[in-house]
Each structure stands twice: as C-alpha cells, then as structure tokens.
Design an enzyme around this catalytic site. Sequence first.
Site, PDB file in Angstrom:
ATOM      1  N   HIS A  59     -78.991 -21.965 -21.416  1.00  0.00           N
ATOM      2  CA  HIS A  59     -79.570 -20.633 -21.575  1.00  0.00           C
ATOM      3  C   HIS A  59     -78.502 -19.660 -22.055  1.00  0.00           C
ATOM      4  CE1 HIS A  59     -82.950 -21.686 -18.502  1.00  0.00           C
ATOM      5  NE2 HIS A  59     -83.082 -22.287 -19.655  1.00  0.00           N
ATOM      6  N   LYS A 102     -89.054 -11.696 -12.188  1.00  0.00           N
ATOM      7  CA  LYS A 102     -89.477 -10.743 -13.215  1.00  0.00           C
ATOM      8  C   LYS A 102     -90.927 -10.337 -13.020  1.00  0.00           C
ATOM      9  CE  LYS A 102     -89.491 -12.132 -17.549  1.00  0.00           C
ATOM     10  NZ  LYS A 102     -90.825 -11.908 -18.151  1.00  0.00           N
TER      11      LYS A 102
END
Length: 897
Positions: free
Chosen positions: A140, A565
């Site tokens: 990532h 999130k």
Amino acid sequence: MTLHHRTVRQDVRELGTLLGDVLEAQSSTEAFEAVEDLRTAAIDYRDGSLPSREPLRETLDSLDPELEGATARAFTAYFELINLAEERERVRAIRRDEQEGRIEDSQTETVASLVERDADAETVQRVLDDVLIQPTFTAHPTEANRKTIKAKLRTITTLLESLDERRLTDSERRKSWDQLEAEVTSLWQTPHVRDRAPEPQDEARNVQWYLENTLFDVVGEVYADLEETLSEAYPEVDVPKLFEFRSWAGSDRDGNPAVTVDVTTETLDRQRSVVLDRYRAELKRLSGILSQDAAWITPGERFESSLLADRERFPEVSSEAQERYPHEFYRQKLKLMRERLERVDDVRPGGYDDPDELVDDLEAIDESLRLNDAESIADAYVHPLVRKVETFGFSLASLDLRDHQKNHTEAVDELLSAQGIDYRDRDEDERVEVLTEAIMQDADVVDIASPGDVSDTTARVCERFEALRRWQREYGTDAIDTYCISMTEEPSHVLEVLFLADQAGVVSLPEHSGLDVVPLLETERALDGARRIMGTLFENDAYAAALDCRDNTQEIMLGYSDSNKENGFLAANWSLYRNQRRLARITDEFDVQMRLFHGRGGSISRGGGPMHEAMLALPIETVNGQIKFTEQGEAIAEKYGNPRIAERNLERMLDAQTRARYQSMEGPIKETPDAWTEAMETMSAAARTAYQDLLETEGFIPYFETATPITVIEDLNLGSRPASRSGERTVEDLRAIPWVFSWTQSRCIIPGWYGVATGIDAYLDDGGSMDTLQRMYERWPFFRTTLDNAAQAMTRTDMEIAAEYASLAPEDLRERFFPRIRDEHARAVDLVLDITEREDPLQRQWLRESLERRNPYVDPLNLLQIRLLDRDGRSPSEERTLRLTVKGIAAGMKSTG
C-alpha cells in the site's frame, strides 16, 4: 562495562550541525540563516519565550521560491537524520536492557511466566505447537521514502553504529565523520520526491529487501534464544515452526490494474532466486567451517546414506568434489547440496523438489556433527540454517492474491451466461446453489483457459486463475495459496472464487484444494452479517469439502482501515472486537479452526499501534495460536529495517502470542462484565453517530479538500495503486490511506479520535460513572489499548496548526466544521486524562520526548505548506517544494497513512 560512546542528544545535535554545514556549503549562507531563524523562532514559541508565531511567519514571508525550496529540503533532511538518531537510541535501550537482564517481554520472561504458573512440559509443547505468527507485508502506498534515499540513510546508520559501539582511534573517528559528511552531502543533493509512481515490481523489491537483508538473518537468532531459554526449564520441549512471512506486494490486485499476471510471475521468480541465492551463500559459508578430516570423525549412517545418494545423483560433480576435498566428507556433501540448489529452478534434473529435502540434508549434517561431539558447531551454524529453510522455504514469502468481489461476480456471471446459465438475476440462495452444483460435479462448466469473447474484467480474472494453476505447479502450492476477497458481503462472493479455482484445476474436490479462500469483512454490513456469511459456507457441501482439504482451517480477514473510515475510531474498534468474538462462536459451533487475519494499517487511525499490546488485547476466545496481520509503509522500515529492532519485534510478538495462547488454553477466562460491554455499546453508538454526522454534513467534502493537502497527496507518486477507487471525490470512494495521510499532514488526526468524547459523554449522561470507566481502563486490555491508541493520536494532533489549515477553507465552511472538531478534541483529551488518571495523555515517556524534539521543526514545514497551498498559479519550482513539504512532514510525524 561501557556499551555505548554516544547519546541520542549528542547524535541529534551533531547530525543537525553537520546538516547545517552542508546546507550552507551546498545552498547559501542566506538559506542557512533563514533555516536558523525559522528553527529558533519555532523553538522559542514552543517553550514560551515568544508570545506568538509572528517572527516565524515574517521569516517565511521573506523567502523567495528558491529559499522556500532550500528550507523544505533542510527540514526534511533533518527529520530523516533525527529518525536515524532515535532508531540508534532504541538499539541502545535494547542492548542495555539485555546486558542488565531487565528486558521486558523477552524469551526469558515468557518461559519464566510459564514456570510461575506451573505449566508442565506437555502443556508448553501444546502451546508452542499451536503458535504460528504470520506478518504479511503489503505494498500500500504509505512509505514516502525513495529506495535511493533509504540506501543512503542505511549507510549513515552503519556509520553511527560504528561511532557508538566500537573503540576507535582518533584517526578512525575522523574518517567516519568524513564519510558521514560525504553521505549527508549526497543526501542533500539527491531528489527526495519521486518523479514517477513506483511500479508494482518496485514495491515487491522493497518488501523483498527487508526479508532478504534483515529477517533472513535474525529469525535463526530468535529461535536459538528461545531454545536456549527453554532448555533450562523444559529440556524435553521441541520448538516447532513459529513464524511464516507472507506478502501482498506483486499479487494484490484490488484497485490496482498495474498488478498483472506477469508482475506476479516476476515476483515469484525473483523471490525464489533471492532465497536460493541466500541458501547457496550459507552453504558456501558452512563449507569454510566444516573442514573436518575423515580420519577424525565417524559420519554416521544417515549422513553416509545421504552423501551416497548425492554421489549417485551427480557422479561428475561428486568426482570433482572428492578430488578437491579428498578427506573432507562434509565439504563434499555441501558442494553436492549447492548443485541441487542450482537445479531447483533449472531444466536439469536432480534439484530439490521441496524445502523439506534441503532440511533433511541439513539435519543429516547436524546429526553427524553431534555424533562427533561437535554440538557447538551444529548449534551455531547448522541448526539456525534449518530454521531459515523451515521459515522461508523456496519462496522467501508466500504470496496472497487479492481482488474485489465485484470482479469475480462479473466474471462468473459472464462465463456462466455463455453456457446458457442465468446467474445475474438469481437471488443469493439460488447463486449459492448454482455454484455448489458446478463445483461438486466432475466435468468443467466453463473454460478458464479459453473464455472466448469476454469483457476485460473477465479476461483478467480468467488469466489470473489459469496462471495460479501454473504458479503452483512451478513454484509449489505453498508459494501462493491464499486468495483474499475484498468487500465480501455474501456467501456467494466466497464460492465464486472457489468455483473459479475449481474450473482452473487448482481445486479438485473432495481430494484436493490448493487454496485458502479468505473473506475480507470490512463494512458494518459484512461484520454484522458474519453468521449469515460464514454459517452458510460451513453448511455448504462444496465449501465444507474444501475446508476439509485445508486442515479444516478458515482464515477470515478483518478490515480495520475501511471500518474506521466508515464508522470512526471508537465504533470501529468496538465493532471489530465484538465481531471477533462472534466469529469465534460461529467457528466453534461448526468445529472449524479459525485464523484471524488482522488488516492493520501503520497509523493508529487504521488499526496500527504497538503490536505486542494489540495481541494481548484480542478477545481471549479468538486466540488459538495462529495469527496473521498486515505490515505496511513506514511501519515496515521502523520494525524491520534494523536487525536488532527486527529481532526485538519478533521476540515481543512471540511473547504475546505464547502468553495469550496459554491463557486461552488453561484459563481461567474472565468474562467481561455486562456493565462494561453495555458501556461500550452506548459509547460506540454515540461516537458513530457523531462521526457520521460530521462526514455527512453538507459542505464537508469541500472543507476536507481545502483544509488538508489531499489534492497534493493524490499526485505524490507514493505507490502504484490509485488514491481512490473510481476517481470520484467522496469519502466512501477515497482509500483509507490518503484519507488518514491528509489529516495527519494538517495535524488534525480526526480518524484517530473523533467521536471519542461524544461517546464517553453519552455514557456518562446515560447514568454511567467515571469509576466504571477507570476500572475498565485498569482491568480490560481491550479498553486500555483502545484508549491509549486514541490518546496517542490526540497528542500528535496540534489544534493551533490545524487552525492554520482550517483558515484555507471558505469562511462559512470553516465556521461550520472547525469549532466542532476543536471542541471534540479538547473534550476527548480531558476525558482521557480523567479516565487514565494521568497528567499527560501519553503513557510512553520516550514518545513524549520524541514529539517535543520534533514539533518545533515540523511547525515551519506546516506553515510553509499552508502558504504554498494558498498560492494560486504555483510555478513548477513551488509545486516541487509543496510536494517536498508533504514528504518532510511525513518524516517529522513518522507517519503517512
């Protein structure tokens, strides 16, 4: 005994002075003076000597674009050097504690705790047999440093180590400082920001560097320390394989079209070449040690049989070996073993078929040495190599494949439609039925190898599964045997992958399954639907047969980042905790072994934080010995860049997992009081509402775009994967990493604490007591770890700097959002202090000292970044400086996303 000649203060001071000299020499005296003015003004404001930051602003206002660039470069380089100084201090602390016999969470403490609890040898053996720790490295885009910069910093680290640990003459010391000056000068002259995005191959090579250059060497030491410690209290206990390293780099296709079949093939091939090269080098080193004369040793039946088999296998090579080493049987054997390694990835016959054969040869040598009273040689050189082969195999790190469920659904629908089978319009139960029948029948339903005229998505999926069959045949099943499904929300999403693997020949039930199919549960709907998803699968004939082929073990991945999130910090942590318990009950009910895969990010906001504490805080009913978790971004460099620190991290993981497994086996397991779980339900519900209300308030996205550097971060070339899933500007579409990175840059880390104060207040307003919260913190590892992690994010937040970023937003948006954010933070800090009964939110003094050392130097970069963000029509030079401020702040905060 003096272990070290330097201190962290000395390192920071002298490296800073050296950088200043380089700045003045390479740029100008004017640049040096500007940096000094900014530095002193920032320090004076932080320590209270200045009433405001006005002098700092005045200096920034006076800079032309060239001086702005030099300033950004200087502070960025400073943080890179200070990070090395702090890493060196961590090594000092480890060495001092080891020398003084007071290192915490060590192998000695692990074994001592077992002895203290009267654990017998049989129990200890069962505990260790259950333990398997699987760090999984991802690609990532969370590491801001270029590979070139990292190489230079590693050279500086080596020089610092030499100055600190070796007794040098004055001449040697001067030479070291000359080399340091040269490296810092080169660091200054090297571009710090990438001109292009890294390709997946770059990311795979980055992960491989840590595996090859650090972990390969320290794993054997971890095992050796444990075996030595165990031998005193439990001499009859055998230490099994405890670690296995995995990777997503080069195989994670979720949202990254650049990760192709060719990329994965290249990754597998390179990893095998890397690890085989290391084994050949180790055998060459052994050949220099095992020079025993045949006249003085009795090889033993096992060794003689092994040597004879190799002589028959390679008569020409054997003749050469006997001619070169006529009376040295071990060296003859080692040369033949190197020949077998050469042929592992060669068309010529005779190579090792699998790592077990290499282990068998090494153990034959080990046994022979012990027969000849050479235990010290076996223990020091041969046995550690056996551990390395057991850990790294012929693949270095096993790869996990991953893709989004919608791509599998599209592929299955299109392939079945071509066969006249309607899939798209069927409900979930009907889809499960169709897939089950197709998997269980002998004849293939679709042609994965030649799917015909299909969409690009379907073609890519088919190519991947056809390649998977080839990969497993060429590199071994263990090299790539896991398939993770992002956004799993239905049982059919799992069965679709099993169906595609079956059609490709990777699965052939009921005899064989070469794949662990891993659902990634990351949304609230998926987590709440865990029983529906997993229960349906466990009752399904096809899936049950596949599980039976995989030791009846089900791996389930939990998504920390997207859960945070979606729900906010407190609600996400509680949801993940209670759903882990739910999954444990479900798997127990169906008599399935569960392996949880924790998709943790590097930052607190994405599930990061100290791994040792996190492992001990897991629900005890989920601790069966096996644990898997992601490692990514700067966390990889921080944990595994330095051999001493890497060894310490592995040791602490092993300590936590061993203690937790013993506790789960032997008990007593303490039930969490109902009052505590009810408190968490109340707090998490209110926290989720507050967090979601903030994000859903009209104007939040424009506020986020203007009050953080998100638009710059999206173009930073941090990784090969796009910053968003579809290119749309929504919080839902944005990936968790740039979401957290943006707030971290603006020093307003709302993903790590927003909603905590509202949640706690809701509990207290509902009749809850502060006494209860204090008891929860004292006695409940989950609550303590959650609150400590939130406190860390709160402390890294700086509302004064955040207010400066908020000033970039239109006035109406600023007034709508920033007071809410500021108030939530202030209340959260006060409440955490009340609950923890501390004067400082931070529990770790070293972290407080680090922040105090860094904050004055981050401030100028923040203020410079704000000026550049507010400037219309930036020149190319100003754009480069702006991107460099992002890099510098990331280095100063030691975090991206």
